[in-house]
Design an enzyme around this catalytic site. Structure first.
Site, PDB file in Angstrom:
ATOM      1  N   HIS A 126       0.800  -1.222   0.000  1.00 57.78           N
ATOM      2  CA  HIS A 126       0.000   0.000   0.000  1.00 57.78           C
ATOM      3  C   HIS A 126       0.831   1.269   0.000  1.00 57.78           C
ATOM      4  O   HIS A 126       0.319   2.357  -0.194  1.00 57.78           O
ATOM      5  CB  HIS A 126      -1.054   0.030   1.099  1.00 57.78           C
ATOM      6  CG  HIS A 126      -0.520  -0.059   2.491  1.00 57.78           C
ATOM      7  ND1 HIS A 126      -0.527  -1.222   3.197  1.00 57.78           N
ATOM      8  CD2 HIS A 126       0.034   0.860   3.300  1.00 57.78           C
ATOM      9  CE1 HIS A 126       0.001  -1.005   4.384  1.00 57.78           C
ATOM     10  NE2 HIS A 126       0.356   0.245   4.471  1.00 57.78           N
TER      11      HIS A 126
ATOM     12  N   HIS B   3       8.854   7.962   4.432  1.00 58.15           N
ATOM     13  CA  HIS B   3       7.871   7.622   3.395  1.00 58.15           C
ATOM     14  C   HIS B   3       7.335   8.921   2.813  1.00 58.15           C
ATOM     15  O   HIS B   3       7.610  10.004   3.334  1.00 58.15           O
ATOM     16  CB  HIS B   3       6.740   6.764   3.975  1.00 58.15           C
ATOM     17  CG  HIS B   3       5.964   7.476   5.038  1.00 58.15           C
ATOM     18  ND1 HIS B   3       6.275   7.376   6.365  1.00 58.15           N
ATOM     19  CD2 HIS B   3       4.926   8.353   4.964  1.00 58.15           C
ATOM     20  CE1 HIS B   3       5.452   8.133   7.067  1.00 58.15           C
ATOM     21  NE2 HIS B   3       4.622   8.758   6.235  1.00 58.15           N
TER      22      HIS B   3
ATOM     23  N   HIS C 269       3.991  11.119   0.778  1.00 58.62           N
ATOM     24  CA  HIS C 269       2.585  11.271   0.400  1.00 58.62           C
ATOM     25  C   HIS C 269       2.572  12.091  -0.881  1.00 58.62           C
ATOM     26  O   HIS C 269       3.340  13.037  -1.022  1.00 58.62           O
ATOM     27  CB  HIS C 269       1.810  11.992   1.504  1.00 58.62           C
ATOM     28  CG  HIS C 269       1.849  11.278   2.811  1.00 58.62           C
ATOM     29  ND1 HIS C 269       0.861  10.424   3.223  1.00 58.62           N
ATOM     30  CD2 HIS C 269       2.785  11.270   3.801  1.00 58.62           C
ATOM     31  CE1 HIS C 269       1.169   9.927   4.422  1.00 58.62           C
ATOM     32  NE2 HIS C 269       2.342  10.424   4.791  1.00 58.62           N
TER      33      HIS C 269
ATOM     34  N   GLU D  49       0.259  16.810   2.629  1.00 57.98           N
ATOM     35  CA  GLU D  49      -0.749  16.671   3.680  1.00 57.98           C
ATOM     36  C   GLU D  49      -0.969  18.014   4.372  1.00 57.98           C
ATOM     37  O   GLU D  49      -2.084  18.503   4.452  1.00 57.98           O
ATOM     38  CB  GLU D  49      -0.304  15.597   4.677  1.00 57.98           C
ATOM     39  CG  GLU D  49      -0.169  14.231   4.022  1.00 57.98           C
ATOM     40  CD  GLU D  49      -0.521  13.086   4.943  1.00 57.98           C
ATOM     41  OE1 GLU D  49       0.215  12.882   5.927  1.00 57.98           O
ATOM     42  OE2 GLU D  49      -1.531  12.396   4.690  1.00 57.98           O
TER      43      GLU D  49
ATOM     44  N   HIS E  61       7.926  12.378   4.928  1.00 61.02           N
ATOM     45  CA  HIS E  61       7.883  12.244   6.387  1.00 61.02           C
ATOM     46  C   HIS E  61       9.034  11.382   6.869  1.00 61.02           C
ATOM     47  O   HIS E  61       9.218  10.263   6.377  1.00 61.02           O
ATOM     48  CB  HIS E  61       6.559  11.604   6.820  1.00 61.02           C
ATOM     49  CG  HIS E  61       5.396  12.530   6.675  1.00 61.02           C
ATOM     50  ND1 HIS E  61       4.105  12.097   6.608  1.00 61.02           N
ATOM     51  CD2 HIS E  61       5.356  13.889   6.591  1.00 61.02           C
ATOM     52  CE1 HIS E  61       3.307  13.154   6.494  1.00 61.02           C
ATOM     53  NE2 HIS E  61       4.036  14.250   6.469  1.00 61.02           N
TER      54      HIS E  61
ATOM     55  N   THR F  18      -1.118  10.485  10.469  1.00 62.40           N
ATOM     56  CA  THR F  18      -2.090  10.909   9.459  1.00 62.40           C
ATOM     57  C   THR F  18      -2.802   9.728   8.806  1.00 62.40           C
ATOM     58  O   THR F  18      -3.562   9.913   7.864  1.00 62.40           O
ATOM     59  CB  THR F  18      -1.416  11.764   8.368  1.00 62.40           C
ATOM     60  OG1 THR F  18      -0.477  10.952   7.659  1.00 62.40           O
ATOM     61  CG2 THR F  18      -0.708  12.968   8.971  1.00 62.40           C
ATOM     62  N   THR F  19      -2.515   8.523   9.274  1.00 67.37           N
ATOM     63  CA  THR F  19      -3.222   7.323   8.793  1.00 67.37           C
ATOM     64  C   THR F  19      -3.779   6.576  10.006  1.00 67.37           C
ATOM     65  O   THR F  19      -3.277   6.748  11.121  1.00 67.37           O
ATOM     66  CB  THR F  19      -2.262   6.376   8.045  1.00 67.37           C
ATOM     67  OG1 THR F  19      -1.262   5.922   8.948  1.00 67.37           O
ATOM     68  CG2 THR F  19      -1.611   7.067   6.859  1.00 67.37           C
TER      69      THR F  19
HETATM   70  C1  SG5 Z   1       2.335   5.772   6.261  1.00 67.06           C
HETATM   71  O1  SG5 Z   1       2.091   6.743   7.288  1.00 67.06           O
HETATM   72  C2  SG5 Z   1       3.465   4.861   6.651  1.00 67.06           C
HETATM   73  C3  SG5 Z   1       3.304   4.326   8.051  1.00 67.06           C
HETATM   74  C4  SG5 Z   1       3.088   5.467   9.020  1.00 67.06           C
HETATM   75  C5  SG5 Z   1       1.872   6.235   8.599  1.00 67.06           C
HETATM   76  O2  SG5 Z   1       1.181   5.015   6.047  1.00 67.06           O
HETATM   77  O3  SG5 Z   1       3.421   3.729   5.787  1.00 67.06           O
HETATM   78  C6  SG5 Z   1       4.513   3.460   5.027  1.00 67.06           C
HETATM   79  O4  SG5 Z   1       5.490   4.151   5.011  1.00 67.06           O
HETATM   80  C7  SG5 Z   1       4.396   2.212   4.211  1.00 67.06           C
HETATM   81  C8  SG5 Z   1       4.430   1.008   5.031  1.00 67.06           C
HETATM   82  O5  SG5 Z   1       4.489   3.627   8.407  1.00 67.06           O
HETATM   83  C9  SG5 Z   1       4.372   2.300   8.693  1.00 67.06           C
HETATM   84  O6  SG5 Z   1       3.344   1.695   8.598  1.00 67.06           O
HETATM   85  C10 SG5 Z   1       5.640   1.690   9.215  1.00 67.06           C
HETATM   86  C11 SG5 Z   1       5.477   1.222  10.629  1.00 67.06           C
HETATM   87  O7  SG5 Z   1       2.911   4.928  10.315  1.00 67.06           O
HETATM   88  C12 SG5 Z   1       3.922   5.039  11.215  1.00 67.06           C
HETATM   89  O8  SG5 Z   1       4.986   5.553  10.968  1.00 67.06           O
HETATM   90  C13 SG5 Z   1       3.578   4.476  12.569  1.00 67.06           C
HETATM   91  C14 SG5 Z   1       4.650   4.685  13.570  1.00 67.06           C
HETATM   92  C15 SG5 Z   1       1.582   7.418   9.502  1.00 67.06           C
HETATM   93  O9  SG5 Z   1       2.751   8.199   9.644  1.00 67.06           O
HETATM   94  S1  SG5 Z   1       2.658   9.707   9.403  1.00 67.06           S
HETATM   95  O10 SG5 Z   1       1.772  10.255  10.384  1.00 67.06           O
HETATM   96  O11 SG5 Z   1       4.008  10.193   9.460  1.00 67.06           O
HETATM   97  N1  SG5 Z   1       2.046   9.978   7.968  1.00 67.06           N
HETATM   98 ZN    ZN Z   2       3.293  10.271   6.496  1.00 64.44          ZN
END
Ligand code: SG5
Ligand code: ZN
Length: 269
Positions: A67, A92, A94, A105, A118, A199-200
């Site tokens: 995803h 990662h 957005h 975002e 981020h 944010t997720t």
């Molecule tokens: C993304 O944002 C990240 C999450 C992250 C959330 O969905 O997903 C990815 O990078 C792809 C896997 O990262 C993970 O799922 C890795 C653990 O969640 C976290 O970093 C939880 C600690 C939300 O992060 S954000 O608020 O910076 N956007």
């Molecule tokens: Zn993020």
């Protein structure tokens, strides 16, 4: 089938609170930075980045989990000048889609940027790892870098050039270490600071946000905006679901949240 993070439609972000109550709660992110909520704070010093210059003999793992795509960072990287010491976990992005260059975002006076990077860190003074920290109010610190279209960016290319090798779910590559400081804007002294959330889903209110004021530029080709021939090699449509029906992962940004009775502190006047 992997569970897909959905932003629009009946199961979109409006429905997140049904399964994830925190998403409908307080301290949610992202937000719009507009003058009514900004307050100058002279105590906001530039952050110090320790261990960010990672030798090329070390490697970062870049992985497509179906995803999104993320790059694990080195546990020897950490930030000073926050209330605690925060250790790097992963980065990662957005982004938007090919037809509109709006994928950030956070917004500034209602304006979106093309994309947003981020860099997630966890409070390593209090918690053993990011999983233990992610639901604690003082658990996480995320750095956000706003990206806009401009000249080719050789530093971001050190990540983007590997995206062609993680087009499909569960693909993974090793990225040679580089100076992660080069992904940040030149000016580290000007930023927005507030307490918000992931944010997720599950949207835990656990994030101390630092959003840099000055955007970083990447080229149109790097963003793949309006250049379908580049789809296969860039981050804009990296995340495919299970074969044989790949789905583009676009517009993976959450809309700005209400920001009642709160302030954003800014390090600049
Ligand atoms: C993304 O944002 C990240 C999450 C992250 C959330 O969905 O997903 C990815 O990078 C792809 C896997 O990262 C993970 O799922 C890795 C653990 O969640 C976290 O970093 C939880 C600690 C939300 O992060 S954000 O608020 O910076 N956007
Ligand atoms: Zn993020």
């Amino acid at each position: 089938r992997v569970s897909l993070l959905i932003y629009t439609g009946p199961d979109g972000e409006k429905a997140w609170p049904k399964k994830y109550p925190f998403c409908g709660g307080v301290f949610q992110s992202p937000i719009d930075f507009h003058k009514d909520i900004l307050q100058y704070d002279s105590n906001l010093l530039p952050l110090e980045f320790i261990g960010y210059n990672v030798p090329s003999t070390d490697q970062f793992t870049l992985i497509n989990n179906g995803h999104s795509v993320k790059m694990y960072l080195s546990p020897t990287m950490y930030i000073r000048n926050l209330p605690f010491e925060y250790t790097a976990s992963q980065l990662h992005l957005h982004w938007g889609n090919r037809n509109k260059s709006e994928g950030s975002e956070h917004t500034v006076s209602g304006k979106h940027f093309a994309a947003e990077l981020h860099i997630v860190h966890y409070n390593s003074e209090k918690y053993p790892d990011v999983t233990a920290a992610m639901d604690k109010s003082d658990g996480l610190a995320v750095l956000a870098i706003l990206l806009e279209i401009g000249p080719f960016n050789p530093f971001y290319e050190k990540i983007f050039r590997h995206f062609r090798n993680v087009k499909y779910k569960d693909q993974m590559v090793q990225v040679p270490g580089f100076n992660v400081r080069e992904l940040l804007p030149d000016r580290l002294d000007e930023y927005y600071r507030y307490e918000g959330s992931l944010t997720t889903p599950p949207c835990y209110p656990s994030v101390l946000w630092t959003v840099f004021r000055h955007p970083v530029k990447i080229s149109q080709d790097q963003a793949s905006l309006n250049t379908p021939t580049h789809i296969l090699i860039s981050w804009i449509s990296l995340a495919f679901l299970d074969d044989p029906e790949p789905l583009e992962m676009v517009d993976n940004f959450r809309n700005v949240q209400e920001f009642h009775e709160r302030l954003v502190f800014i390090s600049f006047r």
